[in-house]
Motif scaffolding. Structure first.
Motif, PDB file in Angstrom:
ATOM      1  N   SER A 144      32.653  64.896  15.543  1.00 15.46           N
ATOM      2  CA  SER A 144      33.498  65.362  16.640  1.00 15.46           C
ATOM      3  C   SER A 144      34.387  66.491  16.142  1.00 15.46           C
ATOM      4  CB  SER A 144      34.345  64.216  17.203  1.00 15.46           C
ATOM      5  OG  SER A 144      35.324  63.823  16.293  1.00 15.46           O
ATOM      6  N   GLU A 145      34.800  67.337  17.065  1.00 13.63           N
ATOM      7  CA  GLU A 145      35.666  68.459  16.697  1.00 13.63           C
ATOM      8  C   GLU A 145      37.007  67.971  16.160  1.00 13.63           C
ATOM      9  OE1 GLU A 145      36.111  71.358  19.778  1.00 13.63           O
ATOM     10  OE2 GLU A 145      33.962  71.416  20.185  1.00 13.63           O
ATOM     11  N   ASP A 146      37.538  66.914  16.746  1.00 12.54           N
ATOM     12  CA  ASP A 146      38.858  66.407  16.367  1.00 12.54           C
ATOM     13  C   ASP A 146      38.856  65.610  15.071  1.00 12.54           C
ATOM     14  OD1 ASP A 146      39.873  67.523  18.685  1.00 12.54           O
ATOM     15  OD2 ASP A 146      39.661  65.674  19.824  1.00 12.54           O
ATOM     16  N   HIS A 147      37.786  64.849  14.831  1.00  8.25           N
ATOM     17  CA  HIS A 147      37.791  63.910  13.721  1.00  8.25           C
ATOM     18  C   HIS A 147      36.746  64.191  12.649  1.00  8.25           C
ATOM     19  CE1 HIS A 147      40.527  61.701  16.250  1.00  8.25           C
ATOM     20  NE2 HIS A 147      39.625  61.642  17.187  1.00  8.25           N
ATOM     21  N   GLY A 148      35.953  65.238  12.815  1.00  9.09           N
ATOM     22  CA  GLY A 148      34.934  65.565  11.822  1.00  9.09           C
ATOM     23  C   GLY A 148      33.793  64.571  11.812  1.00  9.09           C
ATOM     24  N   LYS A 149      33.130  64.446  10.675  1.00 12.13           N
ATOM     25  CA  LYS A 149      31.987  63.546  10.540  1.00 12.13           C
ATOM     26  C   LYS A 149      32.475  62.193  10.042  1.00 12.13           C
ATOM     27  CE  LYS A 149      27.448  63.297   8.368  1.00 12.13           C
ATOM     28  NZ  LYS A 149      26.484  63.976   7.498  1.00 12.13           N
ATOM     29  N   ARG A 150      32.132  61.142  10.778  1.00 13.98           N
ATOM     30  CA  ARG A 150      32.571  59.794  10.430  1.00 13.98           C
ATOM     31  C   ARG A 150      31.440  58.807  10.649  1.00 13.98           C
ATOM     32  NH1 ARG A 150      37.191  58.477  14.222  1.00 13.98           N
ATOM     33  NH2 ARG A 150      37.056  56.510  13.137  1.00 13.98           N
ATOM     34  N   GLU A 151      31.448  57.757   9.871  1.00  9.54           N
ATOM     35  CA  GLU A 151      30.489  56.678  10.054  1.00  9.54           C
ATOM     36  C   GLU A 151      31.185  55.552  10.808  1.00  9.54           C
ATOM     37  OE1 GLU A 151      27.044  54.490   7.488  1.00  9.54           O
ATOM     38  OE2 GLU A 151      28.894  55.000   6.453  1.00  9.54           O
ATOM     39  N   LEU A 152      30.604  55.144  11.932  1.00  9.65           N
ATOM     40  CA  LEU A 152      31.183  54.096  12.757  1.00  9.65           C
ATOM     41  C   LEU A 152      30.252  52.899  12.828  1.00  9.65           C
ATOM     42  CD1 LEU A 152      32.432  56.148  15.851  1.00  9.65           C
ATOM     43  CD2 LEU A 152      33.763  55.399  13.886  1.00  9.65           C
ATOM     44  N   ARG A 153      30.821  51.719  12.927  1.00 10.08           N
ATOM     45  CA  ARG A 153      30.048  50.499  13.159  1.00 10.08           C
ATOM     46  C   ARG A 153      29.843  50.394  14.659  1.00 10.08           C
ATOM     47  NH1 ARG A 153      27.316  47.093  10.383  1.00 10.08           N
ATOM     48  NH2 ARG A 153      27.282  44.961  11.071  1.00 10.08           N
ATOM     49  N   VAL A 154      28.590  50.288  15.103  1.00  7.49           N
ATOM     50  CA  VAL A 154      28.288  50.286  16.537  1.00  7.49           C
ATOM     51  C   VAL A 154      27.345  49.147  16.910  1.00  7.49           C
ATOM     52  CG1 VAL A 154      28.646  52.779  16.814  1.00  7.49           C
ATOM     53  CG2 VAL A 154      26.373  51.925  16.238  1.00  7.49           C
ATOM     54  N   CYS A 155      27.328  48.821  18.203  1.00  6.80           N
ATOM     55  CA  CYS A 155      26.406  47.825  18.738  1.00  6.80           C
ATOM     56  C   CYS A 155      25.070  48.500  19.052  1.00  6.80           C
ATOM     57  CB  CYS A 155      26.982  47.183  19.994  1.00  6.80           C
ATOM     58  SG  CYS A 155      27.152  48.318  21.388  1.00  6.80           S
ATOM     59  N   TRP A 156      24.094  47.725  19.460  1.00  5.72           N
ATOM     60  CA  TRP A 156      22.765  48.267  19.741  1.00  5.72           C
ATOM     61  C   TRP A 156      22.792  49.295  20.872  1.00  5.72           C
ATOM     62  CZ3 TRP A 156      20.564  47.690  24.530  1.00  5.72           C
ATOM     63  CH2 TRP A 156      21.132  46.727  25.367  1.00  5.72           C
ATOM     64  N   LYS A 157      23.717  49.162  21.844  1.00  6.99           N
ATOM     65  CA  LYS A 157      23.786  50.107  22.968  1.00  6.99           C
ATOM     66  C   LYS A 157      24.228  51.494  22.521  1.00  6.99           C
ATOM     67  CE  LYS A 157      26.516  47.444  25.325  1.00  6.99           C
ATOM     68  NZ  LYS A 157      27.424  46.933  26.351  1.00  6.99           N
ATOM     69  N   HIS A 158      25.046  51.563  21.466  1.00  9.36           N
ATOM     70  CA  HIS A 158      25.569  52.841  20.990  1.00  9.36           C
ATOM     71  C   HIS A 158      24.885  53.327  19.715  1.00  9.36           C
ATOM     72  CE1 HIS A 158      29.028  51.410  23.510  1.00  9.36           C
ATOM     73  NE2 HIS A 158      28.758  52.589  24.019  1.00  9.36           N
ATOM     74  N   ALA A 159      23.810  52.672  19.295  1.00 10.63           N
ATOM     75  CA  ALA A 159      23.116  53.043  18.061  1.00 10.63           C
ATOM     76  C   ALA A 159      22.410  54.390  18.174  1.00 10.63           C
ATOM     77  CB  ALA A 159      22.117  51.956  17.677  1.00 10.63           C
ATOM     78  N   GLU A 160      22.045  54.784  19.388  1.00 20.00           N
ATOM     79  CA  GLU A 160      21.370  56.065  19.615  1.00 20.00           C
ATOM     80  C   GLU A 160      21.932  56.719  20.869  1.00 20.00           C
ATOM     81  OE1 GLU A 160      17.170  55.517  19.802  1.00 20.00           O
ATOM     82  OE2 GLU A 160      17.060  54.651  17.813  1.00 20.00           O
ATOM     83  N   GLY A 161      21.660  57.996  21.019  1.00 16.03           N
ATOM     84  CA  GLY A 161      22.076  58.717  22.210  1.00 16.03           C
ATOM     85  C   GLY A 161      23.451  59.337  22.072  1.00 16.03           C
ATOM     86  N   GLU A 162      23.869  59.962  23.146  1.00 21.79           N
ATOM     87  CA  GLU A 162      25.160  60.641  23.184  1.00 21.79           C
ATOM     88  C   GLU A 162      26.299  59.638  23.318  1.00 21.79           C
ATOM     89  OE1 GLU A 162      25.804  64.018  22.948  1.00 21.79           O
ATOM     90  OE2 GLU A 162      23.678  64.181  22.454  1.00 21.79           O
ATOM     91  N   ILE A 163      27.416  59.956  22.678  1.00 21.48           N
ATOM     92  CA  ILE A 163      28.640  59.163  22.806  1.00 21.48           C
ATOM     93  C   ILE A 163      29.728  60.090  23.310  1.00 21.48           C
ATOM     94  CG2 ILE A 163      30.414  57.865  21.572  1.00 21.48           C
ATOM     95  CD1 ILE A 163      28.283  56.941  19.645  1.00 21.48           C
ATOM     96  N   ASP A 164      30.422  59.677  24.349  1.00 27.60           N
ATOM     97  CA  ASP A 164      31.541  60.440  24.893  1.00 27.60           C
ATOM     98  C   ASP A 164      32.584  60.614  23.792  1.00 27.60           C
ATOM     99  OD1 ASP A 164      33.783  61.403  26.221  1.00 27.60           O
ATOM    100  OD2 ASP A 164      33.716  59.917  27.817  1.00 27.60           O
ATOM    101  N   PRO A 165      32.951  61.869  23.458  1.00 22.83           N
ATOM    102  CA  PRO A 165      33.938  62.097  22.389  1.00 22.83           C
ATOM    103  C   PRO A 165      35.259  61.363  22.614  1.00 22.83           C
ATOM    104  CG  PRO A 165      32.941  64.165  23.062  1.00 22.83           C
ATOM    105  CD  PRO A 165      32.459  63.103  24.026  1.00 22.83           C
TER     106      PRO A 165
END
Length: 57
Positions: free
Chosen positions: A29-50
């Motif tokens: 993200s522009e605000d937070h740079g590159k980060r590794e997040l723990r996500v559920c199966w729904k957010h494992a792929e695809g676009e995420i709202d910044p």
């Protein structure tokens, strides 16, 4: 395999989601740079709202 209690680290880190964190993914993200997040199966792929990416602590 060992049983793990559902603590804060096992919950999806996307804001507003309470799913179980099952994997990690890199989010850029522009605000937070590159980060590794723990996500559920729904957010494992695809676009995420910044706006749903948490600010770094």
């Amino acid at each position: 395999m060992t049983d793990q209690s559902k603590d804060r680290a096992s919950i999806c880190e996307i804001l507003g989601c309470s799913g179980e964190g099952t994997t990690t993914r890199w989010v850029i993200s522009e605000d937070h740079g590159k980060r590794e997040l723990r996500v559920c199966w729904k957010h494992a792929e695809g676009e995420i709202d910044p706006e749903k990416v948490p600010a770094e602590a």
